[in-house]
Design an enzyme around this catalytic site. Sequence first.
Site, PDB file in Angstrom:
ATOM      1  N   ASP A  34     -25.626  -3.901  36.257  1.00  0.00           N
ATOM      2  CA  ASP A  34     -26.968  -3.406  36.708  1.00  0.00           C
ATOM      3  C   ASP A  34     -27.170  -3.263  38.179  1.00  0.00           C
ATOM      4  O   ASP A  34     -25.679  -3.413  38.690  1.00  0.00           O
ATOM      5  CB  ASP A  34     -27.362  -4.817  36.876  1.00  0.00           C
ATOM      6  CG  ASP A  34     -29.397  -5.119  37.394  1.00  0.00           C
ATOM      7  OD1 ASP A  34     -30.087  -3.567  37.340  1.00  0.00           O
ATOM      8  OD2 ASP A  34     -29.896  -5.730  37.644  1.00  0.00           O
ATOM      9  N   ARG A  47     -31.414   8.302  40.706  1.00  0.00           N
ATOM     10  CA  ARG A  47     -31.206   8.029  40.487  1.00  0.00           C
ATOM     11  C   ARG A  47     -30.255   7.610  39.371  1.00  0.00           C
ATOM     12  O   ARG A  47     -29.431   6.740  38.643  1.00  0.00           O
ATOM     13  CB  ARG A  47     -32.499   7.099  39.452  1.00  0.00           C
ATOM     14  CG  ARG A  47     -33.463   5.945  40.335  1.00  0.00           C
ATOM     15  CD  ARG A  47     -34.634   5.045  39.820  1.00  0.00           C
ATOM     16  NE  ARG A  47     -33.988   4.080  38.617  1.00  0.00           N
ATOM     17  CZ  ARG A  47     -34.049   3.219  39.191  1.00  0.00           C
ATOM     18  NH1 ARG A  47     -34.183   2.550  40.404  1.00  0.00           N
ATOM     19  NH2 ARG A  47     -33.597   2.206  37.714  1.00  0.00           N
ATOM     20  N   ASN A  82     -36.549  -0.494  28.832  1.00  0.00           N
ATOM     21  CA  ASN A  82     -36.580   0.251  29.701  1.00  0.00           C
ATOM     22  C   ASN A  82     -37.234   2.220  29.181  1.00  0.00           C
ATOM     23  O   ASN A  82     -36.903   2.898  29.870  1.00  0.00           O
ATOM     24  CB  ASN A  82     -34.866   0.909  29.714  1.00  0.00           C
ATOM     25  CG  ASN A  82     -33.855  -0.521  30.459  1.00  0.00           C
ATOM     26  OD1 ASN A  82     -33.079   0.075  30.404  1.00  0.00           O
ATOM     27  ND2 ASN A  82     -34.767  -0.906  31.534  1.00  0.00           N
ATOM     28  N   TRP A  83     -38.173   1.881  28.131  1.00  0.00           N
ATOM     29  CA  TRP A  83     -38.620   3.104  28.174  1.00  0.00           C
ATOM     30  C   TRP A  83     -39.871   3.256  29.165  1.00  0.00           C
ATOM     31  O   TRP A  83     -40.437   4.220  29.255  1.00  0.00           O
ATOM     32  CB  TRP A  83     -39.115   2.941  26.549  1.00  0.00           C
ATOM     33  CG  TRP A  83     -38.084   2.847  25.456  1.00  0.00           C
ATOM     34  CD1 TRP A  83     -37.807   2.073  24.715  1.00  0.00           C
ATOM     35  CD2 TRP A  83     -37.601   3.847  25.166  1.00  0.00           C
ATOM     36  NE1 TRP A  83     -37.178   2.865  23.950  1.00  0.00           N
ATOM     37  CE2 TRP A  83     -36.212   3.854  23.841  1.00  0.00           C
ATOM     38  CE3 TRP A  83     -37.499   6.014  25.071  1.00  0.00           C
ATOM     39  CZ2 TRP A  83     -36.033   4.951  23.730  1.00  0.00           C
ATOM     40  CZ3 TRP A  83     -36.422   7.141  24.763  1.00  0.00           C
ATOM     41  CH2 TRP A  83     -36.271   6.171  23.889  1.00  0.00           C
ATOM     42  N   LEU A 208     -31.996 -13.484  32.825  1.00  0.00           N
ATOM     43  CA  LEU A 208     -31.653 -12.854  30.987  1.00  0.00           C
ATOM     44  C   LEU A 208     -31.659 -11.446  30.587  1.00  0.00           C
ATOM     45  O   LEU A 208     -31.013 -10.697  29.854  1.00  0.00           O
ATOM     46  CB  LEU A 208     -31.452 -13.420  30.485  1.00  0.00           C
ATOM     47  CG  LEU A 208     -30.792 -14.676  30.336  1.00  0.00           C
ATOM     48  CD1 LEU A 208     -30.852 -15.925  29.235  1.00  0.00           C
ATOM     49  CD2 LEU A 208     -28.876 -14.576  30.629  1.00  0.00           C
ATOM     50  N   GLU A 220     -21.347 -19.044  29.824  1.00  0.00           N
ATOM     51  CA  GLU A 220     -21.311 -19.192  30.645  1.00  0.00           C
ATOM     52  C   GLU A 220     -21.222 -17.897  31.256  1.00  0.00           C
ATOM     53  O   GLU A 220     -21.550 -16.834  30.578  1.00  0.00           O
ATOM     54  CB  GLU A 220     -19.232 -19.553  31.076  1.00  0.00           C
ATOM     55  CG  GLU A 220     -18.795 -21.034  30.622  1.00  0.00           C
ATOM     56  CD  GLU A 220     -19.758 -22.119  31.294  1.00  0.00           C
ATOM     57  OE1 GLU A 220     -20.407 -21.970  32.236  1.00  0.00           O
ATOM     58  OE2 GLU A 220     -19.443 -22.692  30.084  1.00  0.00           O
TER      59      GLU A 220
END
Length: 257
Positions: A34, A47, A82-83, A208, A220
Amino acid sequence: MFILSYHLANLIFFIIFMTSAKENILRHLAIIMDGNGRWAKSRLKPRIFGHRNSVSSVDATIEYCVENNIEMLTLFAFGRDNWLRPAQEVSDLMDLFYKTLKDKTPKLHDNNIVVTVVGDRSRLSNKLIGMIEYSESLTKSNTGLKLRLAVDYAGRWDIVEATRAIAREVDIGKLSVDEIDQNSFAKYLVGGNMPVDLLIRTSGEVRLSDFMLWQLAYAEMYFTDIMWPDFSKQELTRAVEYFYSRQRRFGKSGEQI
């Protein structure tokens, strides 16, 4: 001084590893990569500039996993949500994914790495699907690191798809309801049935994002403010050291470990 510090970090990691409980072994590393867009924006770039400059971080992570005998590495490359991003960014990402697979597959194969792409391929272009199939076919007999790229993937989608597959088998009498348990269910997951031991997410976000929800049950988690294009072996070493400092209980009490 930098080289000395890096080797000292590796020595500390080795000591921690050797003194850890046997069940605390890092076999499956998963990463939510990310921060590419924000990294580019901070440099007044589009981007896609961030996405392109993140390939070196992928290379370094793969190299680290090979050097440290980590069995599986799953990278979250493109989520189903993400589309919803601008069409041009999605197109640029798909082109980058194709080009990177084309350029990197021979080297991955030479390094005995198995490449698998997990997710829904129905919305991918035929050109990209062809490259994915080529990469998977070329490397499928390798015996080293299992590199999995999650593309058009989501954890909830994965669970629903597994449920549908099981329902179809029950419907035709191939599977009985009594045979369904956690172990048998996990075998139907597109994301696989190998639990994630350590999840890393870069860029400072602490969530997440619907990634491998089933497989992350006892993982973890390590969150870092570092943007993915700046992620290095040194930061990965810190994450692994954190993993080996944890007492993994799997439902037991501390006294039972």
